[in-house]
Design a protein around this motif. Structure first.
Motif, PDB file in Angstrom:
ATOM      1  N   VAL A  38       0.954  -1.131   0.002  1.00 39.26           N
ATOM      2  CA  VAL A  38       0.027   0.010   0.012  1.00 39.26           C
ATOM      3  C   VAL A  38       1.025   1.180   0.160  1.00 39.26           C
ATOM      4  CG1 VAL A  38      -1.651   1.144   1.293  1.00 39.26           C
ATOM      5  CG2 VAL A  38      -2.019  -1.190   1.023  1.00 39.26           C
ATOM      6  N   GLN A  39       2.069   1.303   0.860  1.00 34.35           N
ATOM      7  CA  GLN A  39       2.786   2.377   0.764  1.00 34.35           C
ATOM      8  C   GLN A  39       3.398   2.712  -0.657  1.00 34.35           C
ATOM      9  OE1 GLN A  39       2.585   4.579   2.959  1.00 34.35           O
ATOM     10  NE2 GLN A  39       3.152   4.195   5.004  1.00 34.35           N
ATOM     11  N   ASP A  40       3.932   1.516  -1.012  1.00 39.13           N
ATOM     12  CA  ASP A  40       4.470   1.554  -2.586  1.00 39.13           C
ATOM     13  C   ASP A  40       3.422   2.228  -3.440  1.00 39.13           C
ATOM     14  OD1 ASP A  40       6.819   0.549  -1.694  1.00 39.13           O
ATOM     15  OD2 ASP A  40       6.462  -1.396  -2.459  1.00 39.13           O
ATOM     16  N   TYR A  41       2.188   1.873  -3.452  1.00 39.63           N
ATOM     17  CA  TYR A  41       1.237   2.455  -4.266  1.00 39.63           C
ATOM     18  C   TYR A  41       0.911   3.794  -4.122  1.00 39.63           C
ATOM     19  CZ  TYR A  41      -0.707  -1.953  -6.341  1.00 39.63           C
ATOM     20  OH  TYR A  41      -0.723  -3.034  -7.159  1.00 39.63           O
ATOM     21  N   LEU A  42       0.760   4.200  -2.795  1.00 39.15           N
ATOM     22  CA  LEU A  42       0.981   5.614  -2.240  1.00 39.15           C
ATOM     23  C   LEU A  42       1.926   6.441  -2.959  1.00 39.15           C
ATOM     24  CD1 LEU A  42      -0.421   5.404   1.389  1.00 39.15           C
ATOM     25  CD2 LEU A  42      -1.904   6.261  -0.590  1.00 39.15           C
ATOM     26  N   LYS A  43       3.385   6.055  -2.916  1.00 39.59           N
ATOM     27  CA  LYS A  43       4.427   6.884  -3.515  1.00 39.59           C
ATOM     28  C   LYS A  43       4.101   7.129  -4.790  1.00 39.59           C
ATOM     29  CE  LYS A  43       7.756   4.827  -0.049  1.00 39.59           C
ATOM     30  NZ  LYS A  43       8.789   4.044   0.100  1.00 39.59           N
ATOM     31  N   SER A  44       3.746   5.855  -5.473  1.00 35.14           N
ATOM     32  CA  SER A  44       3.482   5.922  -6.991  1.00 35.14           C
ATOM     33  C   SER A  44       2.457   7.097  -7.395  1.00 35.14           C
ATOM     34  CB  SER A  44       3.333   4.699  -7.539  1.00 35.14           C
ATOM     35  OG  SER A  44       2.936   4.795  -9.004  1.00 35.14           O
ATOM     36  N   ILE A  45       1.246   7.019  -6.631  1.00 32.02           N
ATOM     37  CA  ILE A  45       0.043   7.685  -6.839  1.00 32.02           C
ATOM     38  C   ILE A  45       0.469   9.198  -6.191  1.00 32.02           C
ATOM     39  CG2 ILE A  45      -2.168   8.685  -5.684  1.00 32.02           C
ATOM     40  CD1 ILE A  45      -2.458   5.456  -5.062  1.00 32.02           C
ATOM     41  N   PHE A  46       1.251   9.434  -5.451  1.00 30.17           N
ATOM     42  CA  PHE A  46       1.774  10.964  -4.962  1.00 30.17           C
ATOM     43  C   PHE A  46       2.665  11.348  -6.213  1.00 30.17           C
ATOM     44  CE2 PHE A  46       1.907  10.286  -0.049  1.00 30.17           C
ATOM     45  CZ  PHE A  46       0.478  10.288   0.037  1.00 30.17           C
ATOM     46  N   ALA A  47       3.498  10.649  -6.724  1.00 35.00           N
ATOM     47  CA  ALA A  47       4.420  11.192  -7.911  1.00 35.00           C
ATOM     48  C   ALA A  47       3.517  11.574  -9.043  1.00 35.00           C
ATOM     49  CB  ALA A  47       5.538  10.160  -7.973  1.00 35.00           C
ATOM     50  N   LYS A  48       2.538  10.794  -9.332  1.00 32.28           N
ATOM     51  CA  LYS A  48       1.912  10.873 -10.552  1.00 32.28           C
ATOM     52  C   LYS A  48       0.829  11.947 -10.391  1.00 32.28           C
ATOM     53  CE  LYS A  48       1.327   6.119 -12.379  1.00 32.28           C
ATOM     54  NZ  LYS A  48       0.264   4.976 -12.724  1.00 32.28           N
ATOM     55  N   VAL A  49       0.109  12.464  -9.177  1.00 30.76           N
ATOM     56  CA  VAL A  49      -0.606  13.293  -8.799  1.00 30.76           C
ATOM     57  C   VAL A  49      -0.072  14.581  -8.435  1.00 30.76           C
ATOM     58  CG1 VAL A  49      -2.685  14.030  -7.497  1.00 30.76           C
ATOM     59  CG2 VAL A  49      -2.513  11.717  -8.105  1.00 30.76           C
ATOM     60  N   GLY A  50       1.228  14.689  -8.066  1.00 27.09           N
ATOM     61  CA  GLY A  50       1.853  15.633  -7.665  1.00 27.09           C
ATOM     62  C   GLY A  50       1.742  16.304  -6.534  1.00 27.09           C
ATOM     63  N   VAL A  51       1.545  15.446  -5.430  1.00 29.21           N
ATOM     64  CA  VAL A  51       1.249  15.825  -4.034  1.00 29.21           C
ATOM     65  C   VAL A  51       2.256  14.936  -3.126  1.00 29.21           C
ATOM     66  CG1 VAL A  51      -1.177  16.030  -4.430  1.00 29.21           C
ATOM     67  CG2 VAL A  51      -0.514  13.919  -3.785  1.00 29.21           C
ATOM     68  N   ARG A  52       1.933  15.405  -1.757  1.00 31.82           N
ATOM     69  CA  ARG A  52       3.224  14.825  -0.952  1.00 31.82           C
ATOM     70  C   ARG A  52       2.516  14.267   0.176  1.00 31.82           C
ATOM     71  NH1 ARG A  52       7.709  19.210  -0.330  1.00 31.82           N
ATOM     72  NH2 ARG A  52       8.920  17.307   0.558  1.00 31.82           N
ATOM     73  N   SER A  53       0.938  14.428   0.446  1.00 28.90           N
ATOM     74  CA  SER A  53       0.541  13.587   1.535  1.00 28.90           C
ATOM     75  C   SER A  53      -0.760  13.261   1.218  1.00 28.90           C
ATOM     76  CB  SER A  53       0.435  15.022   2.595  1.00 28.90           C
ATOM     77  OG  SER A  53      -0.619  16.079   2.229  1.00 28.90           O
ATOM     78  N   ARG A  54      -1.422  12.623   2.022  1.00 26.35           N
ATOM     79  CA  ARG A  54      -2.856  12.003   1.877  1.00 26.35           C
ATOM     80  C   ARG A  54      -3.884  13.275   1.760  1.00 26.35           C
ATOM     81  NH1 ARG A  54      -3.683   6.343   4.219  1.00 26.35           N
ATOM     82  NH2 ARG A  54      -1.786   5.561   4.289  1.00 26.35           N
ATOM     83  N   ASN A  55      -3.449  14.319   2.637  1.00 21.54           N
ATOM     84  CA  ASN A  55      -4.403  15.299   2.812  1.00 21.54           C
ATOM     85  C   ASN A  55      -4.467  15.970   1.451  1.00 21.54           C
ATOM     86  OD1 ASN A  55      -5.411  14.812   5.157  1.00 21.54           O
ATOM     87  ND2 ASN A  55      -3.913  16.118   6.276  1.00 21.54           N
ATOM     88  N   GLU A  56      -3.259  16.172   0.919  1.00 20.98           N
ATOM     89  CA  GLU A  56      -3.348  16.972  -0.540  1.00 20.98           C
ATOM     90  C   GLU A  56      -3.776  15.951  -1.430  1.00 20.98           C
ATOM     91  OE1 GLU A  56       0.503  18.780  -1.554  1.00 20.98           O
ATOM     92  OE2 GLU A  56       1.290  18.398   0.181  1.00 20.98           O
TER      93      GLU A  56
END
Length: 64
Positions: A38-56
């Motif tokens: 899940v953390q790996d997916y979140l890192k990938s998602i953050f990079a694609k979306v251009g954010v740095r946190s879950r709130n963003e």
């Protein structure tokens, strides 16, 4: 909104769970993944979306 970021189907599932406010371990349980995955997916998602946190991420996906 998620389709505009070229997220994979699994990344979209993780995003949907983030939007509900679930923790990493809760997301892992629901999607039958390890918390590390899940953390790996979140890192990938953050990079694609251009954010740095879950709130963003949640704000961006909600169009705020």
């Amino acid at each position: 909104m998620m389709s505009s970021y070229a997220l994979t189907p699994r990344e979209r599932q993780v995003c949907a769970e983030v939007l509900t406010g679930r923790s990493t371990s809760e997301i892992a349980d629901v999607l039958h993944l390890s918390a590390y995955t899940v953390q790996d997916y979140l890192k990938s998602i953050f990079a694609k979306v251009g954010v740095r946190s879950r709130n963003e991420l949640a704000s961006r996906l909600r169009g705020l």
